[in-house]
Write an enzyme that holds these catalytic residues in place. Structure first.
Site, PDB file in Angstrom:
ATOM      1  N   GLU A   1      -7.171   8.410   6.608  1.00 43.04           N
ATOM      2  CA  GLU A   1      -7.416   9.056   7.897  1.00 43.04           C
ATOM      3  C   GLU A   1      -7.932  10.490   7.779  1.00 43.04           C
ATOM      4  O   GLU A   1      -7.273  11.449   8.234  1.00 43.04           O
ATOM      5  CB  GLU A   1      -6.141   9.036   8.745  1.00 43.04           C
ATOM      6  CG  GLU A   1      -5.592   7.647   8.975  1.00 43.04           C
ATOM      7  CD  GLU A   1      -4.367   7.620   9.905  1.00 43.04           C
ATOM      8  OE1 GLU A   1      -3.896   8.688  10.305  1.00 43.04           O
ATOM      9  OE2 GLU A   1      -3.914   6.511  10.235  1.00 43.04           O
TER      10      GLU A   1
ATOM     11  N   GLU B   1      -3.241  -0.213   8.200  1.00 44.36           N
ATOM     12  CA  GLU B   1      -2.059   0.168   8.988  1.00 44.36           C
ATOM     13  C   GLU B   1      -2.168  -0.434  10.375  1.00 44.36           C
ATOM     14  O   GLU B   1      -3.232  -0.368  11.012  1.00 44.36           O
ATOM     15  CB  GLU B   1      -1.950   1.689   9.181  1.00 44.36           C
ATOM     16  CG  GLU B   1      -1.488   2.447   7.980  1.00 44.36           C
ATOM     17  CD  GLU B   1      -1.361   3.943   8.248  1.00 44.36           C
ATOM     18  OE1 GLU B   1      -1.110   4.343   9.412  1.00 44.36           O
ATOM     19  OE2 GLU B   1      -1.524   4.692   7.284  1.00 44.36           O
TER      20      GLU B   1
ATOM     21  N   HIS C   1      -2.790  11.001   0.946  1.00 47.38           N
ATOM     22  CA  HIS C   1      -2.223  10.771   2.280  1.00 47.38           C
ATOM     23  C   HIS C   1      -1.555  12.079   2.699  1.00 47.38           C
ATOM     24  O   HIS C   1      -0.353  12.139   2.929  1.00 47.38           O
ATOM     25  CB  HIS C   1      -1.259   9.589   2.241  1.00 47.38           C
ATOM     26  CG  HIS C   1      -0.957   8.981   3.584  1.00 47.38           C
ATOM     27  ND1 HIS C   1      -1.093   7.632   3.857  1.00 47.38           N
ATOM     28  CD2 HIS C   1      -0.504   9.527   4.739  1.00 47.38           C
ATOM     29  CE1 HIS C   1      -0.745   7.384   5.108  1.00 47.38           C
ATOM     30  NE2 HIS C   1      -0.368   8.523   5.666  1.00 47.38           N
TER      31      HIS C   1
ATOM     32  N   ASN D   1      -7.101   1.635  10.107  1.00 47.66           N
ATOM     33  CA  ASN D   1      -5.793   1.877  10.727  1.00 47.66           C
ATOM     34  C   ASN D   1      -5.985   1.777  12.223  1.00 47.66           C
ATOM     35  O   ASN D   1      -6.712   2.582  12.820  1.00 47.66           O
ATOM     36  CB  ASN D   1      -5.260   3.262  10.363  1.00 47.66           C
ATOM     37  CG  ASN D   1      -4.838   3.347   8.906  1.00 47.66           C
ATOM     38  OD1 ASN D   1      -4.916   2.356   8.172  1.00 47.66           O
ATOM     39  ND2 ASN D   1      -4.382   4.502   8.486  1.00 47.66           N
TER      40      ASN D   1
ATOM     41  N   ARG E   1       0.858  -1.191   0.000  1.00 44.97           N
ATOM     42  CA  ARG E   1       0.000   0.000   0.000  1.00 44.97           C
ATOM     43  C   ARG E   1       0.891   1.236   0.000  1.00 44.97           C
ATOM     44  O   ARG E   1       1.723   1.401   0.895  1.00 44.97           O
ATOM     45  CB  ARG E   1      -0.890  -0.014   1.252  1.00 44.97           C
ATOM     46  CG  ARG E   1      -1.664   1.254   1.421  1.00 44.97           C
ATOM     47  CD  ARG E   1      -2.557   1.275   2.658  1.00 44.97           C
ATOM     48  NE  ARG E   1      -3.184   2.568   2.716  1.00 44.97           N
ATOM     49  CZ  ARG E   1      -3.148   3.382   3.774  1.00 44.97           C
ATOM     50  NH1 ARG E   1      -2.588   3.010   4.899  1.00 44.97           N
ATOM     51  NH2 ARG E   1      -3.712   4.570   3.706  1.00 44.97           N
TER      52      ARG E   1
ATOM     53  N   TYR F   1      -4.088   1.410  15.982  1.00 45.80           N
ATOM     54  CA  TYR F   1      -2.857   1.455  16.780  1.00 45.80           C
ATOM     55  C   TYR F   1      -3.107   1.221  18.267  1.00 45.80           C
ATOM     56  O   TYR F   1      -2.309   0.610  18.952  1.00 45.80           O
ATOM     57  CB  TYR F   1      -2.151   2.803  16.586  1.00 45.80           C
ATOM     58  CG  TYR F   1      -1.547   2.927  15.208  1.00 45.80           C
ATOM     59  CD1 TYR F   1      -0.280   2.432  14.947  1.00 45.80           C
ATOM     60  CD2 TYR F   1      -2.257   3.509  14.157  1.00 45.80           C
ATOM     61  CE1 TYR F   1       0.282   2.516  13.679  1.00 45.80           C
ATOM     62  CE2 TYR F   1      -1.707   3.607  12.878  1.00 45.80           C
ATOM     63  CZ  TYR F   1      -0.434   3.098  12.646  1.00 45.80           C
ATOM     64  OH  TYR F   1       0.112   3.178  11.390  1.00 45.80           O
TER      65      TYR F   1
HETATM   66  O1  IFM Z   1       2.809   7.633  10.079  1.00 47.11           O
HETATM   67  C1  IFM Z   1       1.441   7.628  10.284  1.00 47.11           C
HETATM   68  C2  IFM Z   1       0.701   7.455   8.981  1.00 47.11           C
HETATM   69  O2  IFM Z   1       1.061   8.426   8.043  1.00 47.11           O
HETATM   70  C3  IFM Z   1      -0.784   7.547   9.213  1.00 47.11           C
HETATM   71  N1  IFM Z   1      -1.209   6.676  10.264  1.00 47.11           N
HETATM   72  C4  IFM Z   1      -0.463   6.666  11.493  1.00 47.11           C
HETATM   73  C5  IFM Z   1       1.013   6.522  11.216  1.00 47.11           C
HETATM   74  C6  IFM Z   1       1.794   6.524  12.539  1.00 47.11           C
HETATM   75  O3  IFM Z   1       1.561   7.706  13.229  1.00 47.11           O
END
Ligand code: IFM
Length: 444
Positions: free
Chosen positions: A165, A349, A120, A291, A76, A293
C-alpha cells in the site's frame, strides 16, 4: 437459492499479517518510524505501541501450528527492516535474519507457502533522520535491504511483494499526518510516492537474481470509485479520486507513466523524476496484490482537497466505518484485468473489523465477519468466472493486532487475541474459513 461456488484447483487460501502489527520483540530490533509515531502524543489511540503486540516474535511456532490446523495453504507476512538492519543500512543483525529463517522453515514444515512483503511501513528511524522516503537515497538503501533478505531466504521463498500500500505510506503518512512519519505536505507526499515506486523497480532484478523462479509483485490498496450522482461535476470528482487513489500507482507500474490528468492537477507540486526512473518502475512483475476493503462514493466539493469529498451512503458499515460493498471486489478485479492485463492477481488483504466479544467459554461469535467474508469470497469467484486471473486470497488478518493509529482498539483477526494473556482464540470466522479452505468452495 443457495449454490456452491467452487474455486480453481490449487487456489491459494491464506491469511496476512505485518511485522510491526504482530511481532513485538522490540528489544531485538532497531527502532522504526512507528515506534516514534506511537510516542507522539495524540497520534495513536491511547498511546498504544508495537513493543509487545501479539508477541509473535516469540510465539510464532504456535501461530504457524494454528494456521496449519485451520488448513492454510499460504501465509503473507512482512519483514521488519530494522530487525535486519537496525540502522537501516550497514551492519546486519543476524539474529533478525535467523528469526525469519526459522519462521519460513516452520511454515514449510507445515506445507504453508510463504509470501514475503519487504516493506509494510516500518522504516528504520535512522533512515527517517536522513530524510526518509523523501530522500532518493532511501530507495537505494531499500534495494540493498532487499538484497540482504533475498540472499538469506531466496532459496525457500519464491513469492515476493515489494511494498504494501504505497498510497497509505505516501499520503496517510505525509499528506494527512495520520500515519508515521506524520507530515502534511503534498509535494513531499508525491516525492515519497515516487521514491517508493522507484525502490519497487530497483528491487525487482535483485529479487529475481536471488530467488530462482521468483514471483514478484506489489500490493496496492485499491477501491472502485463511484460518483455520488450522475452530475458532471460529481463524475469528474470521482475520476480525480480514482487518479489520486488508484491510477497514481497503477499507471507507473503497468504503463511507465503517471496519469496525465493528475499530473496537470498537481502542477508545480509534481515529484522530481530522473530520466531512467519510469523505465525502472515499469519493470515486469508477475502479479499484482490487491488489498480491497470497500468502495469510495465521491461528490464534488469545492474548498476540499482536489475539490472532492467522500460521502457515506446508507448501508452496512464495519467497525472502521467502511461500507460493506462486496460487489466492488468483482468490479475492481475485472477492471484491473481489462485495463492492466496483470499476469496474475492475488487478493493480498480483505477482511473487516468487528466489535468482537470473547465469551466466558472462549468463543467469539463474529457472525458479521463470517457474512462479510462469505460475500467477498463469492464476489471473487464471480470475477474468476468472468476472466480475472485470480490465484489466491489472503484474509486480513490471521489474528487481532495493532491497527496503526487505532492501536489495539480495532480487531480484524479471525483469531481473537487477549492482550493481557496473549492467548489466541479462533473466532467463528476462523472455523468458517477452515471449512471454505477444506472444500475449496463457498456456499453463497
Ligand atoms: O491493518 C491494515 C494493514 O496493515 C494494511 N491494510 C489495511 C489493514 C486494515 O486497516
Amino acid at each position: 437459492m443457495s449454490s456452491v461456488l467452487e474455486f480453481p484447483q490449487g487456489f491459494l487460501w491464506g491469511t496476512a499479517t505485518a511485522s510491526f502489527q504482530i511481532e513485538g520483540g522490540i528489544e531485538e530490533r532497531g527502532r522504526c518510524i512507528w515506534d516514534d509515531f506511537c510516542r507522539w502524543p495524540g497520534k495513536v489511540f491511547e498511546g498504544h505501541t508495537g513493543d509487545v503486540a501479539d508477541d509473535h516474535y516469540h510465539l510464532y511456532r504456535d501461530d504457524v501450528a494454528l494456521m496449519a490446523e485451520l488448513g492454510m495453504k499460504a501465509y503473507r507476512f512482512s519483514i521488519s527492516w530494522p530487525r535486519i538492519l537496525p540502522e537501516g543500512k550497514g551492519e546486519v543483525n543476524t539474529k533478525g535474519l535467523d528469526f525469519y529463517n526459522r519462521l519460513v522453515d516452520t511454515l514449510l514444515e507445515h506445507e504453508i507457502i510463504p509470501f514475503v512483503t519487504l516493506y509494510h511501513w516500518d522504516l528504520p528511524s535512522a533512515l527517517q533522520r536522513l530524510g526518509g522516503w523523501a530522500a532518493r537515497d532511501t530507495a537505494y538503501r531499500y534495494a540493498d535491504y532487499a538484497g540482504v533478505v533475498v540472499k538469506s531466504l531466496g532459496d525457500r521463498v519464491h513469492h515476493w511483494i515489494t511494498h504494501n500500500e504505497p498510497w497509505v505510506v505516501a499520503f496517510a503518512g505525509n499528506l494527512f499526518g495520520a500515519h508515521a512519519p506524520g507530515w502534511e505536505d503534498l509535494p513531499l507526499a508525491l516525492q515519497v510516492a515516487h521514491h517508493l515506486l522507484l525502490s519497487h523497480g530497483l528491487a525487482i532484478p535483485i529479487l529475481r537474481d536471488g530467488s530462482r523462479g521468483a514471483h514478484i509483485g506489489i500490493t496496492l490498496n485499491l477501491s472502485p470509485v463511484h460518483p455520488a450522482t450522475s452530475k458532471v461535476e460529481d463524475v469528474a470528482a470521482a475520476e480525480r479520486q480514482d487518479g489520486f487513489f488508484n491510477r497514481w500507482f497503477l499507471e507507473p507500474v503497468f504503463k511507465g507513466r503517471y496519469p496525465e490528468d493528475m499530473w496537470a492537477i498537481y502542477g508545480y507540486q509534481v515529484p522530481r523524476i530522473a530520466p531512467e526512473d519510469m523505465r525502472i518502475i515499469q519493470r515486469p512483475i508477475d502479479f499484482l496484490g490487491v488489498n480491497y476493503y470497500t468502495r469510495a462514493v465521491i461528490q464534488h466539493s469545492p474548498s476540499k482537497f482536489l475539490d472532492l469529498e467522500q460521502i457515506y451512503p446508507e448501508g452496512e458499515y464495519t467497525a472502521m466505518h467502511w461500507e460493506v460493498y462486496p460487489q466492488g471486489l468483482t468490479e475492481l478485479l475485472l477492471r484491473l484485468t481489462k485495463d492492466y492485463a496483470p499476469q496474475a492477481l492475488y487478493i493480498t488483504e480483505n477482511g473487516c473489523a468487528c466489535e468482537d466479544e470473547l465469551t466466558p467459554d472462549g468463543q467469539v461469535h463474529d457472525s458479521k465477519r463470517v457474512a462479510y467474508l462469505r460475500a467477498h469470497f463469492a464476489a471473487a469467484h464471480q470475477a474468476i468466472t468472468q476472466g480475472a486471473p485470480l490465484k489466491g486470497y489472503f484474509v486480513w488478518s490471521l489474528m487481532d493486532n495493532f491497527e496503526w493509529a487505532f492501536g489495539y482498539s480495532r480487531r480484524f483477526g479471525i483469531v481473537y487475541v487477549d492482550y493481557s494473556s496473549l492467548k489466541r482464540y479462533p473466532k467463528d470466522s476462523a472455523k468458517f474459513y477452515a471449512s471454505v479452505i477444506a472444500q475449496n468452495a463457498v456456499k453463497s
